[in-house]
Design an enzyme around this catalytic site. Structure first.
Site, PDB file in Angstrom:
ATOM      1  N   SER A 125     -10.447   0.731   3.920  1.00  0.00           N
ATOM      2  CA  SER A 125      -9.638   0.512   5.133  1.00  0.00           C
ATOM      3  C   SER A 125      -9.056   1.839   5.587  1.00  0.00           C
ATOM      4  O   SER A 125      -8.375   2.513   4.819  1.00  0.00           O
ATOM      5  CB  SER A 125      -8.487  -0.444   4.841  1.00  0.00           C
ATOM      6  OG  SER A 125      -8.976  -1.646   4.329  1.00  0.00           O
TER       7      SER A 125
ATOM      8  N   ARG B 256       0.848  -1.216   0.000  1.00  0.00           N
ATOM      9  CA  ARG B 256       0.000   0.000   0.000  1.00  0.00           C
ATOM     10  C   ARG B 256       0.879   1.261   0.000  1.00  0.00           C
ATOM     11  O   ARG B 256       0.585   2.239   0.691  1.00  0.00           O
ATOM     12  CB  ARG B 256      -0.943   0.034   1.196  1.00  0.00           C
ATOM     13  CG  ARG B 256      -1.828  -1.166   1.335  1.00  0.00           C
ATOM     14  CD  ARG B 256      -2.875  -1.280   0.242  1.00  0.00           C
ATOM     15  NE  ARG B 256      -3.712  -2.425   0.533  1.00  0.00           N
ATOM     16  CZ  ARG B 256      -3.477  -3.656   0.072  1.00  0.00           C
ATOM     17  NH1 ARG B 256      -2.461  -3.883  -0.745  1.00  0.00           N
ATOM     18  NH2 ARG B 256      -4.275  -4.647   0.387  1.00  0.00           N
TER      19      ARG B 256
ATOM     20  N   GLU C  15      -4.278   4.947   6.373  1.00  0.00           N
ATOM     21  CA  GLU C  15      -4.036   4.651   4.952  1.00  0.00           C
ATOM     22  C   GLU C  15      -4.435   5.784   3.994  1.00  0.00           C
ATOM     23  O   GLU C  15      -3.658   6.152   3.125  1.00  0.00           O
ATOM     24  CB  GLU C  15      -4.753   3.350   4.561  1.00  0.00           C
ATOM     25  CG  GLU C  15      -4.433   2.928   3.144  1.00  0.00           C
ATOM     26  CD  GLU C  15      -5.148   1.658   2.730  1.00  0.00           C
ATOM     27  OE1 GLU C  15      -4.756   0.584   3.193  1.00  0.00           O
ATOM     28  OE2 GLU C  15      -6.096   1.739   1.929  1.00  0.00           O
TER      29      GLU C  15
HETATM   30  P1  FAD Z   1      -8.554   9.585  -4.782  1.00  0.00           P
HETATM   31  O1  FAD Z   1      -9.187   9.275  -3.472  1.00  0.00           O
HETATM   32  O2  FAD Z   1      -9.188  10.576  -5.656  1.00  0.00           O
HETATM   33  O3  FAD Z   1      -7.044  10.021  -4.508  1.00  0.00           O
HETATM   34  C1  FAD Z   1      -6.234   9.290  -3.616  1.00  0.00           C
HETATM   35  C2  FAD Z   1      -4.843   9.919  -3.633  1.00  0.00           C
HETATM   36  O4  FAD Z   1      -4.264   9.761  -4.909  1.00  0.00           O
HETATM   37  C3  FAD Z   1      -4.858  11.417  -3.373  1.00  0.00           C
HETATM   38  O5  FAD Z   1      -3.682  11.745  -2.696  1.00  0.00           O
HETATM   39  C4  FAD Z   1      -4.834  12.033  -4.757  1.00  0.00           C
HETATM   40  O6  FAD Z   1      -4.245  13.326  -4.780  1.00  0.00           O
HETATM   41  C5  FAD Z   1      -3.986  11.038  -5.494  1.00  0.00           C
HETATM   42  N1  FAD Z   1      -4.332  10.936  -6.916  1.00  0.00           N
HETATM   43  C6  FAD Z   1      -5.521  10.563  -7.431  1.00  0.00           C
HETATM   44  N2  FAD Z   1      -5.448  10.536  -8.776  1.00  0.00           N
HETATM   45  C7  FAD Z   1      -4.198  10.916  -9.107  1.00  0.00           C
HETATM   46  C8  FAD Z   1      -3.522  11.099 -10.330  1.00  0.00           C
HETATM   47  N3  FAD Z   1      -4.100  10.864 -11.505  1.00  0.00           N
HETATM   48  N4  FAD Z   1      -2.233  11.530 -10.292  1.00  0.00           N
HETATM   49  C9  FAD Z   1      -1.604  11.787  -9.118  1.00  0.00           C
HETATM   50  N5  FAD Z   1      -2.203  11.613  -7.928  1.00  0.00           N
HETATM   51  C10 FAD Z   1      -3.481  11.175  -7.924  1.00  0.00           C
HETATM   52  N6  FAD Z   1      -7.715   0.157  -1.902  1.00  0.00           N
HETATM   53  C11 FAD Z   1      -6.979  -0.963  -2.086  1.00  0.00           C
HETATM   54  O7  FAD Z   1      -5.768  -0.892  -2.296  1.00  0.00           O
HETATM   55  N7  FAD Z   1      -7.564  -2.208  -2.064  1.00  0.00           N
HETATM   56  C12 FAD Z   1      -8.873  -2.381  -1.841  1.00  0.00           C
HETATM   57  O8  FAD Z   1      -9.352  -3.498  -1.842  1.00  0.00           O
HETATM   58  C13 FAD Z   1      -9.669  -1.217  -1.601  1.00  0.00           C
HETATM   59  N8  FAD Z   1     -10.986  -1.336  -1.329  1.00  0.00           N
HETATM   60  C14 FAD Z   1     -11.726  -0.210  -1.064  1.00  0.00           C
HETATM   61  C15 FAD Z   1     -13.082  -0.377  -0.742  1.00  0.00           C
HETATM   62  C16 FAD Z   1     -13.868   0.750  -0.486  1.00  0.00           C
HETATM   63  C17 FAD Z   1     -15.326   0.566  -0.131  1.00  0.00           C
HETATM   64  C18 FAD Z   1     -13.299   2.046  -0.568  1.00  0.00           C
HETATM   65  C19 FAD Z   1     -14.151   3.256  -0.337  1.00  0.00           C
HETATM   66  C20 FAD Z   1     -11.961   2.202  -0.869  1.00  0.00           C
HETATM   67  C21 FAD Z   1     -11.151   1.073  -1.113  1.00  0.00           C
HETATM   68  N9  FAD Z   1      -9.776   1.184  -1.410  1.00  0.00           N
HETATM   69  C22 FAD Z   1      -9.030   0.053  -1.652  1.00  0.00           C
HETATM   70  C23 FAD Z   1      -9.137   2.503  -1.453  1.00  0.00           C
HETATM   71  C24 FAD Z   1      -9.282   3.213  -2.838  1.00  0.00           C
HETATM   72  O9  FAD Z   1     -10.375   2.728  -3.540  1.00  0.00           O
HETATM   73  C25 FAD Z   1      -8.031   3.080  -3.709  1.00  0.00           C
HETATM   74  O10 FAD Z   1      -6.901   3.554  -3.037  1.00  0.00           O
HETATM   75  C26 FAD Z   1      -8.168   3.826  -5.038  1.00  0.00           C
HETATM   76  O11 FAD Z   1      -7.037   3.575  -5.842  1.00  0.00           O
HETATM   77  C27 FAD Z   1      -8.340   5.343  -4.866  1.00  0.00           C
HETATM   78  O12 FAD Z   1      -8.691   5.877  -6.133  1.00  0.00           O
HETATM   79  P2  FAD Z   1      -9.377   7.290  -6.287  1.00  0.00           P
HETATM   80  O13 FAD Z   1      -9.431   7.600  -7.738  1.00  0.00           O
HETATM   81  O14 FAD Z   1     -10.658   7.316  -5.565  1.00  0.00           O
HETATM   82  O15 FAD Z   1      -8.293   8.218  -5.570  1.00  0.00           O
HETATM   83  P1  NAP Z   2      -9.558 -10.345   5.398  1.00  0.00           P
HETATM   84  O1  NAP Z   2      -9.725 -11.365   4.344  1.00  0.00           O
HETATM   85  O2  NAP Z   2     -10.496 -10.309   6.552  1.00  0.00           O
HETATM   86  O3  NAP Z   2      -8.065 -10.443   5.960  1.00  0.00           O
HETATM   87  C1  NAP Z   2      -7.625  -9.537   6.949  1.00  0.00           C
HETATM   88  C2  NAP Z   2      -6.233  -9.102   6.626  1.00  0.00           C
HETATM   89  O4  NAP Z   2      -5.343 -10.219   6.782  1.00  0.00           O
HETATM   90  C3  NAP Z   2      -6.125  -8.643   5.218  1.00  0.00           C
HETATM   91  O5  NAP Z   2      -6.060  -7.280   5.211  1.00  0.00           O
HETATM   92  C4  NAP Z   2      -4.896  -9.327   4.661  1.00  0.00           C
HETATM   93  O6  NAP Z   2      -3.841  -8.447   4.308  1.00  0.00           O
HETATM   94  C5  NAP Z   2      -4.408 -10.250   5.722  1.00  0.00           C
HETATM   95  N1  NAP Z   2      -4.357 -11.574   5.105  1.00  0.00           N
HETATM   96  C6  NAP Z   2      -5.369 -12.442   4.947  1.00  0.00           C
HETATM   97  N2  NAP Z   2      -4.911 -13.575   4.393  1.00  0.00           N
HETATM   98  C7  NAP Z   2      -3.603 -13.405   4.162  1.00  0.00           C
HETATM   99  C8  NAP Z   2      -2.573 -14.218   3.609  1.00  0.00           C
HETATM  100  N3  NAP Z   2      -2.813 -15.463   3.194  1.00  0.00           N
HETATM  101  N4  NAP Z   2      -1.343 -13.708   3.523  1.00  0.00           N
HETATM  102  C9  NAP Z   2      -1.075 -12.487   3.967  1.00  0.00           C
HETATM  103  N5  NAP Z   2      -1.994 -11.660   4.493  1.00  0.00           N
HETATM  104  C10 NAP Z   2      -3.234 -12.120   4.605  1.00  0.00           C
HETATM  105  O7  NAP Z   2      -9.486  -8.888   4.718  1.00  0.00           O
HETATM  106  P2  NAP Z   2     -10.661  -7.913   4.267  1.00  0.00           P
HETATM  107  O8  NAP Z   2     -10.601  -6.717   5.117  1.00  0.00           O
HETATM  108  O9  NAP Z   2     -11.951  -8.651   4.090  1.00  0.00           O
HETATM  109  O10 NAP Z   2     -10.159  -7.460   2.819  1.00  0.00           O
HETATM  110  C11 NAP Z   2     -10.036  -8.410   1.772  1.00  0.00           C
HETATM  111  C12 NAP Z   2      -8.973  -7.901   0.799  1.00  0.00           C
HETATM  112  O11 NAP Z   2      -9.381  -6.662   0.214  1.00  0.00           O
HETATM  113  C13 NAP Z   2      -7.631  -7.630   1.456  1.00  0.00           C
HETATM  114  O12 NAP Z   2      -6.618  -7.967   0.547  1.00  0.00           O
HETATM  115  C14 NAP Z   2      -7.652  -6.144   1.716  1.00  0.00           C
HETATM  116  O13 NAP Z   2      -6.352  -5.583   1.711  1.00  0.00           O
HETATM  117  C15 NAP Z   2      -8.489  -5.632   0.548  1.00  0.00           C
HETATM  118  N6  NAP Z   2      -9.245  -4.428   0.938  1.00  0.00           N
HETATM  119  C16 NAP Z   2      -8.590  -3.255   1.018  1.00  0.00           C
HETATM  120  C17 NAP Z   2      -9.261  -2.092   1.350  1.00  0.00           C
HETATM  121  C18 NAP Z   2      -8.558  -0.767   1.374  1.00  0.00           C
HETATM  122  O14 NAP Z   2      -9.211   0.252   1.450  1.00  0.00           O
HETATM  123  N7  NAP Z   2      -7.252  -0.755   1.296  1.00  0.00           N
HETATM  124  C19 NAP Z   2     -10.615  -2.134   1.633  1.00  0.00           C
HETATM  125  C20 NAP Z   2     -11.250  -3.356   1.574  1.00  0.00           C
HETATM  126  C21 NAP Z   2     -10.568  -4.507   1.214  1.00  0.00           C
HETATM  127  P3  NAP Z   2      -3.789  -7.746   2.848  1.00  0.00           P
HETATM  128  O15 NAP Z   2      -4.411  -6.432   3.081  1.00  0.00           O
HETATM  129  O16 NAP Z   2      -2.341  -7.670   2.587  1.00  0.00           O
HETATM  130  O17 NAP Z   2      -4.503  -8.587   1.867  1.00  0.00           O
END
Ligand code: FAD
Ligand code: NAP
Length: 344
Positions: A241, A170, A336
Site C-alpha cells: 500500500s 500503521r 505509507e
Molecule cells: P524495510 O523496507 O527494509 O524498512 C522499512 C523501514 O523500517 C525503513 O525506514 C527502515 O529503515 C526501517 N527498518 C527496517 N529494519 C529495521 C530495524 N531492524 N531497525 C530499525 N529500523 C528498521 N505492511 C503491512 O503492515 N501490512 C500488510 O499487509 C503489508 N502487505 C504488503 C504487501 C506487499 C506486496 C508489500 C511489498 C509490502 C507490504 N507491506 C505490508 C509493507 C511491508 O511489507 C512491511 O511494512 C514490512 O514490515 C517492511 O519490512 P522490511 O524488512 O521490508 O522493511
Molecule cells: P480490503 O479488504 O479491500 O479493505 C480495504 C480497506 O478497508 C482495508 O485497508 C481496511 O483497513 C479497511 N477495512 C476493511 N474491512 C474493515 C473492517 N471490518 N474494519 C475496519 N476497516 C476495514 O483491503 P486490502 O487492500 O485487500 O488489504 C487486506 C488487508 O491487508 C488489510 O488489512 C490491509 O491493511 C492489509 N494490506 C496492507 C498492505 C500494506 O502495504 N500496508 C498491503 C496489502 C494489504 P485496514 O488496512 O485497517 O485493514
C-alpha cells in the site's frame, strides 16, 4: 559471544536489488551485519566518521527518491527462541533478520498461534514494529511484548515495551520522535498453543464461511486472498500500500456520503471513520493507469507499481493522486512507505 569476522564496508553500493520497488539508488556506504558484534562494529565505523546510519531489512516498505548518504546497515541477525511463561503460553523472541512470513510458518509448525492473519507480509521481523504491521483485522501490537534495539548515537542497548513503542494505525514511535534513532535487533511476541481464531475481517469471513477453521486454515486463506489481489514484487515491483487509509471526522464523512452514497467506510471507536484509500483513488480514475514507467495496479489502486522507473517518477505519480483525492474529497492521503533521499 561468537567470533565475528570484521564487517565488509562497500562504497557506492547498488540498492536496486534491496528494495521491492526495484527503483535505482545507491548507498554511500553499505554493510551487512549477521550478529550483534558486527552491528556494533558498523556503528563504530559510522560514528567515527560522523556518518548517518539507515537500517535496511527486506526493503519492502521504503522508496528511494535519491541516493542514501552515510551507512546503510542491512540487518541479517537470525535466531528464534521460545519460553513458556504459563501452560500453553509462549514468549517467542525473533532476531531482526528473520523473514516475517517464514517466522509465521515456523510458529504455525510449532503450534504457537496468533500470527496467522499476518501471513505473507513481506519483509523482516526488525521492521515489523516500525509501522506496527497489520492485516485482516490483526496488528503486531496485539501480540507484541517487547523489543531490543541499539541506540545509534550511543551504541547502548535499549529494551522497549508496548507502551514505549507508542503503536498506532500503521504507526509507532519509530516513525515519529524515534525516527532513525534505533536499530531494532530483536522482537518478542506472546503466542499461544490455544488457537484464538479471528475471522471477523469481511473478506476472510466470506472465504471461510460455514467453517470452524484452524489457524493453519486461516493462514492458507489469507495467503490465497493476498495472492489473488496483490502483485508479487518479484514479478511487478511494488511496496505494498503506497498510502495509508485515511481516518476522517464525522462531519466530513456526512458531507461526502451526501454525494457519494456508496462510499465504503468503517466507524472507529472515536466516532471518526476509516475510508479505504483504494476506493478514493479508484473514483479519481487512477486504477490501472500507467504513466511512463510507473503506474497504479489494476486490481488494487492502493499499490503503485514500477515498470522500470525511478523513485522520483513514483513520487510524481503519488503527488498527482494526492492532489486529485484532495480536490475531489477534501482528504489528504498520507504516504505509507518511508521515503529516502528527499531534502529535509
Ligand atoms: P524495510 O523496507 O527494509 O524498512 C522499512 C523501514 O523500517 C525503513 O525506514 C527502515 O529503515 C526501517 N527498518 C527496517 N529494519 C529495521 C530495524 N531492524 N531497525 C530499525 N529500523 C528498521 N505492511 C503491512 O503492515 N501490512 C500488510 O499487509 C503489508 N502487505 C504488503 C504487501 C506487499 C506486496 C508489500 C511489498 C509490502 C507490504 N507491506 C505490508 C509493507 C511491508 O511489507 C512491511 O511494512 C514490512 O514490515 C517492511 O519490512 P522490511 O524488512 O521490508 O522493511
Ligand atoms: P480490503 O479488504 O479491500 O479493505 C480495504 C480497506 O478497508 C482495508 O485497508 C481496511 O483497513 C479497511 N477495512 C476493511 N474491512 C474493515 C473492517 N471490518 N474494519 C475496519 N476497516 C476495514 O483491503 P486490502 O487492500 O485487500 O488489504 C487486506 C488487508 O491487508 C488489510 O488489512 C490491509 O491493511 C492489509 N494490506 C496492507 C498492505 C500494506 O502495504 N500496508 C498491503 C496489502 C494489504 P485496514 O488496512 O485497517 O485493514
Amino acid at each position: 559471544m561468537t567470533d565475528s569476522p570484521t564487517i565488509e564496508i562497500i562504497e557506492n553500493a547498488d540498492l536496486q536489488p534491496f528494495n521491492t520497488m526495484a527503483v535505482p539508488g545507491r548507498a554511500e556506504y553499505f554493510c551487512r551485519v549477521d550478529n550483534q558484534q558486527q552491528l556494533l562494529q558498523a556503528l563504530d565505523y559510522a560514528n567515527h566518521r560522523r556518518l548517518p546510519v539507515t537500517a535496511l531489512g527486506g526493503g519492502s516498505n521504503l522508496l528511494l527518491a535519491a541516493d542514501i548518504a552515510g551507512l546503510v546497515v542491512h540487518l541479517n541477525l537470525t535466531g528464534i527462541h521460545a519460553s513458556e511463561f504459563a501452560p500453553g503460553h509462549f514468549y517467542v523472541s525473533f532476531a531482526a533478520g528473520e523473514n516475517w512470513h517464514q517466522a509465521v510458518e515456523h510458529c504455525l509448525q510449532q503450534g504457537w498461534y496468533g500470527l496467522e492473519n499476518l501471513s505473507l507480509i513481506p519483509g523482516n521481523m526488525g521492521a515489523a514494529p516500525i509501522q506496527n504491521i497489520g492485516a485482516y483485522g490483526v496488528e503486531l501490537c496485539d501480540l507484541f511484548v517487547s523489543l531490543e534495539a541499539i541506540e545509534i548515537s550511543s551504541g547502548e542497548l535499549v529494551v522497549m515495551d508496548k507502551q514505549a513503542c507508542q503503536f498506532g494505525y500503521r504507526d509507532s514511535i519509530f516513525k515519529q520522535a524515534g525516527k532513525g534513532r534505533y536499530l531494532i535487533t530483536q522482537v518478542t511476541l506472546a503466542l499461544s498453543s490455544e488457537p484464538q481464531v479471528n475471522i471477523q475481517y469481511p473478506v476472510l469471513a466470506e472465504a471461510l464461511r460455514g467453517k470452524d477453521p484452524s489457524p493453519e486454515q486461516v493462514s492458507a486463506a489469507v495467503c490465497r486472498i493476498r495472492r489473488e489481489k496483490l502483485p508479487d514484487p518479484q514479478n511487478i515491483p511494488n511496496a505494498g500500500s503506497f498510502f495509508k487509509n485515511p481516518v476522517i471526522e464525522a462531519e466530513l464523512l456526512d458531507r461526502l456520503l451526501g454525494s457519494n452514497t456508496s462510499m465504503p467506510h468503517f466507524q472507529q471507536p472515536d466516532n471518526r471513520a476509516k475510508v479505504p484509500a483504494a476506493w478514493l483513488i479508484d473514483q479519481c480514475g487512477f486504477r490501472g493507469l500507467r504513466s511512463g514507467n510507473v503506474g497504479v495496479h489494476q486490481h488494487q489502486a492502493l499499490v503503485l507499481v514500477n515498470f522500470g522507473g525511478t523513485g522520483a517518477e513514483i513520487l510524481h505519480l503519488a503527488q498527482q493522486i494526492q492532489d486529485a483525492v484532495q480536490e475531489r474529497f477534501s482528504i489528504a492521503l498520507e504516504i505509507e512507505p518511508q521515503i529516502y533521499g528527499l531534502p529535509e
